[in-house]
Design a protein around this motif. Structure first.
Motif, short mmCIF file in Angstrom:
data_model
loop_
_atom_site.label_atom_id
_atom_site.label_comp_id
_atom_site.label_asym_id
_atom_site.label_seq_id
_atom_site.Cartn_x
_atom_site.Cartn_y
_atom_site.Cartn_z
N ASP A 33 -85.09 -5.31 40.15
CA ASP A 33 -84.65 -6.71 39.83
C ASP A 33 -83.39 -6.67 39.40
OD1 ASP A 33 -84.51 -9.37 39.46
OD2 ASP A 33 -85.82 -9.18 37.63
N LEU A 34 -82.15 -6.91 40.19
CA LEU A 34 -80.90 -6.57 40.13
C LEU A 34 -80.18 -8.04 40.34
CD1 LEU A 34 -78.33 -5.06 39.71
CD2 LEU A 34 -78.24 -4.47 42.11
N LYS A 35 -79.73 -8.41 39.04
CA LYS A 35 -78.97 -9.98 39.07
C LYS A 35 -77.92 -10.00 38.00
CE LYS A 35 -82.98 -12.64 39.86
NZ LYS A 35 -84.41 -12.32 39.38
N GLY A 36 -77.04 -10.76 38.44
CA GLY A 36 -75.74 -10.70 37.43
C GLY A 36 -74.76 -11.89 37.77
N THR A 37 -73.63 -12.08 37.07
CA THR A 37 -72.78 -12.81 37.18
C THR A 37 -71.53 -12.15 37.24
OG1 THR A 37 -72.51 -13.20 34.78
CG2 THR A 37 -74.14 -14.69 36.09
N LEU A 38 -70.22 -12.85 37.87
CA LEU A 38 -68.87 -12.57 37.85
C LEU A 38 -68.16 -13.87 37.38
CD1 LEU A 38 -66.84 -10.39 40.37
CD2 LEU A 38 -65.85 -12.86 39.31
N ARG A 39 -67.56 -13.63 36.11
CA ARG A 39 -66.85 -14.73 35.68
C ARG A 39 -65.48 -14.39 35.27
NH1 ARG A 39 -66.12 -14.49 29.90
NH2 ARG A 39 -67.65 -13.09 28.90
N ARG A 40 -64.61 -15.39 34.90
CA ARG A 40 -63.13 -15.10 34.62
C ARG A 40 -63.36 -14.80 32.86
NH1 ARG A 40 -62.27 -19.34 36.10
NH2 ARG A 40 -61.04 -19.04 37.88
N ARG A 41 -62.47 -13.88 32.57
CA ARG A 41 -62.12 -13.66 31.00
C ARG A 41 -61.67 -14.82 30.33
NH1 ARG A 41 -59.99 -8.45 29.33
NH2 ARG A 41 -62.14 -7.89 30.29
N ARG A 59 -62.53 -18.21 44.43
CA ARG A 59 -62.18 -16.88 44.81
C ARG A 59 -62.70 -16.10 44.17
NH1 ARG A 59 -58.21 -14.96 48.10
NH2 ARG A 59 -57.02 -14.23 46.62
N LEU A 60 -63.48 -16.25 42.78
CA LEU A 60 -64.21 -15.48 41.99
C LEU A 60 -65.46 -15.28 42.47
CD1 LEU A 60 -63.55 -16.70 38.46
CD2 LEU A 60 -62.96 -14.40 39.23
N ASP A 61 -66.19 -16.28 43.10
CA ASP A 61 -67.14 -16.36 44.06
C ASP A 61 -67.14 -15.45 45.54
OD1 ASP A 61 -68.58 -17.95 42.20
OD2 ASP A 61 -68.20 -19.84 43.65
N LEU A 62 -66.12 -15.34 45.95
CA LEU A 62 -65.61 -14.55 46.95
C LEU A 62 -65.58 -13.04 46.55
CD1 LEU A 62 -64.96 -14.34 50.01
CD2 LEU A 62 -62.57 -14.60 49.40
N LEU A 63 -65.13 -12.77 45.45
CA LEU A 63 -64.99 -11.25 44.92
C LEU A 63 -66.41 -10.93 44.59
CD1 LEU A 63 -63.19 -8.89 44.27
CD2 LEU A 63 -63.11 -9.90 41.98
N HIS A 64 -67.24 -11.66 43.99
CA HIS A 64 -68.48 -11.34 43.61
C HIS A 64 -69.46 -11.01 44.91
CE1 HIS A 64 -72.48 -12.34 41.08
NE2 HIS A 64 -72.15 -11.13 41.25
N GLU A 65 -69.41 -11.88 45.82
CA GLU A 65 -70.15 -11.74 47.22
C GLU A 65 -69.51 -10.17 47.71
OE1 GLU A 65 -72.71 -13.25 48.42
OE2 GLU A 65 -72.60 -14.27 46.52
N ASN A 66 -68.47 -10.03 47.87
CA ASN A 66 -67.86 -8.78 48.22
C ASN A 66 -68.47 -7.68 47.62
OD1 ASN A 66 -65.69 -8.48 50.58
ND2 ASN A 66 -65.42 -10.55 49.55
N VAL A 67 -68.50 -7.79 46.14
CA VAL A 67 -69.16 -6.40 45.09
C VAL A 67 -70.70 -6.39 46.05
CG1 VAL A 67 -69.98 -6.02 42.89
CG2 VAL A 67 -67.54 -6.98 43.31
N LYS A 68 -71.23 -7.49 46.15
CA LYS A 68 -72.86 -7.38 46.14
C LYS A 68 -72.93 -6.87 47.77
CE LYS A 68 -73.64 -11.55 44.97
NZ LYS A 68 -74.43 -13.03 44.52
#
Length: 139
Positions: free
Chosen positions: A131-139, A108-117
């Protein structure tokens, strides 16, 4: 028969206050701008303002999809670092970290990140020239 969609438009007015800074206005809001060649620690310079817009785009994108995905979330932090090249002057790279306070699964975190991108207006404006790169992670 196709329907014509009304395009979203934006209007900003900026004014030079003095040699130390300027002020941007939109709707009922104002943002002080660092337009001083020596810098102004009490305002965002243009590059910082662009990165702040990118972070706001990410958070707003998350806010938009949370109800659609029925995503349980307690908070979001975005950390962005940009590197400027001198010739020609531009942001050559931007790295971000989106930290989500949630108990949702990694999938679900990956899905959220895909929506952001995929759906972020500012994200998709910045991405092709940077060159735009990043991560989405849980606290």
């Amino acid at each position: 028969m196709s329907q014509n969609k009304v395009k979203m438009t934006f209007h900003i007015e900026s004014v030079r206050i003095d040699e130390n800074g300027s002020l941007a206005r939109c709707k009922n809001a104002e943002i002080p701008l660092d337009t001083n060649l020596a810098g102004n620690p009490n305002a965002f310079n243009p590059a910082e303002l662009l990165l702040a817009a990118l972070s706001a785009c990410m958070i707003k994108g998350i806010e938009r999809v949370v109800p659609i995905l029925k995503f349980n979330l307690r908070g979001v932090d975005v950390i962005i670092d940009g590197v400027r090249q001198d010739v020609p002057p531009k942001l050559e790279s931007v790295r971000y970290e989106i930290i989500v306070d949630t108990d949702e699964s990694d999938h679900r975190l990956d899905l959220l990140h895909e929506n952001v991108k995929k759906y972020g207006t500012v994200f998709n404006t910045v991405a092709p020239g940077t060159d735009l790169k990043g991560t989405l992670r849980r606290r």
